[in-house]
Write an enzyme that holds these catalytic residues in place. Structure first.
Site, PDB file in Angstrom:
ATOM      1  N   HIS A 187     -36.152 -60.953-101.612  1.00 55.59           N
ATOM      2  CA  HIS A 187     -37.346 -60.101-101.646  1.00 55.59           C
ATOM      3  C   HIS A 187     -38.385 -60.545-100.622  1.00 55.59           C
ATOM      4  O   HIS A 187     -39.273 -59.777-100.269  1.00 55.59           O
ATOM      5  CB  HIS A 187     -37.954 -60.134-103.055  1.00 55.59           C
ATOM      6  CG  HIS A 187     -38.425 -58.818-103.576  1.00 55.59           C
ATOM      7  ND1 HIS A 187     -38.149 -57.594-103.000  1.00 55.59           N
ATOM      8  CD2 HIS A 187     -39.172 -58.529-104.671  1.00 55.59           C
ATOM      9  CE1 HIS A 187     -38.697 -56.625-103.709  1.00 55.59           C
ATOM     10  NE2 HIS A 187     -39.324 -57.161-104.718  1.00 55.59           N
ATOM     11  N   ASP A 222     -37.834 -56.076 -97.387  1.00 53.40           N
ATOM     12  CA  ASP A 222     -36.417 -56.052 -97.737  1.00 53.40           C
ATOM     13  C   ASP A 222     -36.015 -54.628 -98.105  1.00 53.40           C
ATOM     14  O   ASP A 222     -36.839 -53.841 -98.560  1.00 53.40           O
ATOM     15  CB  ASP A 222     -36.150 -56.990 -98.919  1.00 53.40           C
ATOM     16  CG  ASP A 222     -36.955 -56.612-100.153  1.00 53.40           C
ATOM     17  OD1 ASP A 222     -38.201 -56.593-100.075  1.00 53.40           O
ATOM     18  OD2 ASP A 222     -36.345 -56.312-101.197  1.00 53.40           O
ATOM     19  N   ASN A 268     -45.632 -56.536-106.391  1.00 50.34           N
ATOM     20  CA  ASN A 268     -46.203 -55.281-106.882  1.00 50.34           C
ATOM     21  C   ASN A 268     -47.717 -55.194-106.711  1.00 50.34           C
ATOM     22  O   ASN A 268     -48.294 -54.144-107.006  1.00 50.34           O
ATOM     23  CB  ASN A 268     -45.797 -55.033-108.335  1.00 50.34           C
ATOM     24  CG  ASN A 268     -46.316 -56.091-109.280  1.00 50.34           C
ATOM     25  OD1 ASN A 268     -46.689 -57.190-108.857  1.00 50.34           O
ATOM     26  ND2 ASN A 268     -46.340 -55.789-110.551  1.00 50.34           N
ATOM     27  N   ASN A 321     -41.504 -51.539-104.652  1.00 50.48           N
ATOM     28  CA  ASN A 321     -42.782 -51.777-105.325  1.00 50.48           C
ATOM     29  C   ASN A 321     -43.864 -52.316-104.410  1.00 50.48           C
ATOM     30  O   ASN A 321     -45.043 -52.030-104.603  1.00 50.48           O
ATOM     31  CB  ASN A 321     -42.594 -52.706-106.525  1.00 50.48           C
ATOM     32  CG  ASN A 321     -41.893 -52.006-107.667  1.00 50.48           C
ATOM     33  OD1 ASN A 321     -41.986 -50.788-107.829  1.00 50.48           O
ATOM     34  ND2 ASN A 321     -41.172 -52.772-108.473  1.00 50.48           N
TER      35      ASN A 321
END
Length: 177
Positions: free
Chosen positions: A17, A90, A65, A111
């Protein structure tokens, strides 16, 4: 400004991520720069100079997020519009080793991008590098997949795609300035 989406560095730096932050660190290294923590912006920053133009590099040091709040904070401070920001992140829909430059609006379910769009609260196209990390076979494994470290073969492919993105970044910056 160029931003690499990420989760907090201490715990998540080596995860899939965080490949957006890997790109920023590699780009800074290419220009012999080091990123330093800027607590007021909730992240790490440096600047590079391309054809006498100052370009901010930024990595949020908050959860994915809520990356948008940190990016919005630094953008407002330096009076940078969303369409003047290149965001690296990513991408599950691309295999490791693939990178694609995209200029459009939307988050495609990411997100971090959703947070950016929500914080800027404006519908405008923006540049982004989609850095492939592949996708697990089972959809329920996505959260653990993106928060885990890639295997060495994936790391090598991701690093090759990041080098490709750096070359594309330089071409983009020199053609648009």
């Amino acid at each position: 400004m160029i931003v690499g989406l990420s989760n907090p560095k201490n715990k998540y730096h080596h995860t899939r991520h965080n490949v957006g932050s890997w790109y920023i660190y590699s780009l800074a290294k290419r220009f012999d720069k080091s990123l330093r923590e800027e607590k007021k912006f909730l992240g790490f920053t440096t600047s590079i100079n391309v054809h006498s133009n100052n370009v901010k590099l930024f990595i949020p040091n908050v959860f994915m997020n809520i990356n948008g709040s940190a990016i919005y904070k630094i953008a407002v401070f330096y009076n940078i519009n969303l369409n003047e920001i290149l965001i690296a992140h990513d991408d599950l829909d691309l295999e490791s080793g693939i990178v694609k430059l995209k200029y459009s609006y939307g988050h495609s379910g990411h997100n971090g991008l959703r947070s950016v769009i929500n914080n800027f609260n404006i519908k405008t196209d923006f540049y982004r590098f989609r850095i492939g990390i592949g996708r697990p076979k089972n959809k329920t494994e996505i959260p653990s997949f993106v928060l885990s470290e890639p295997i060495i073969q994936e790391i090598n492919l991701i690093n090759m795609s990041i080098q490709n993105a750096i070359e594309q970044t330089y071409a983009l910056l020199t053609s648009n300035l």
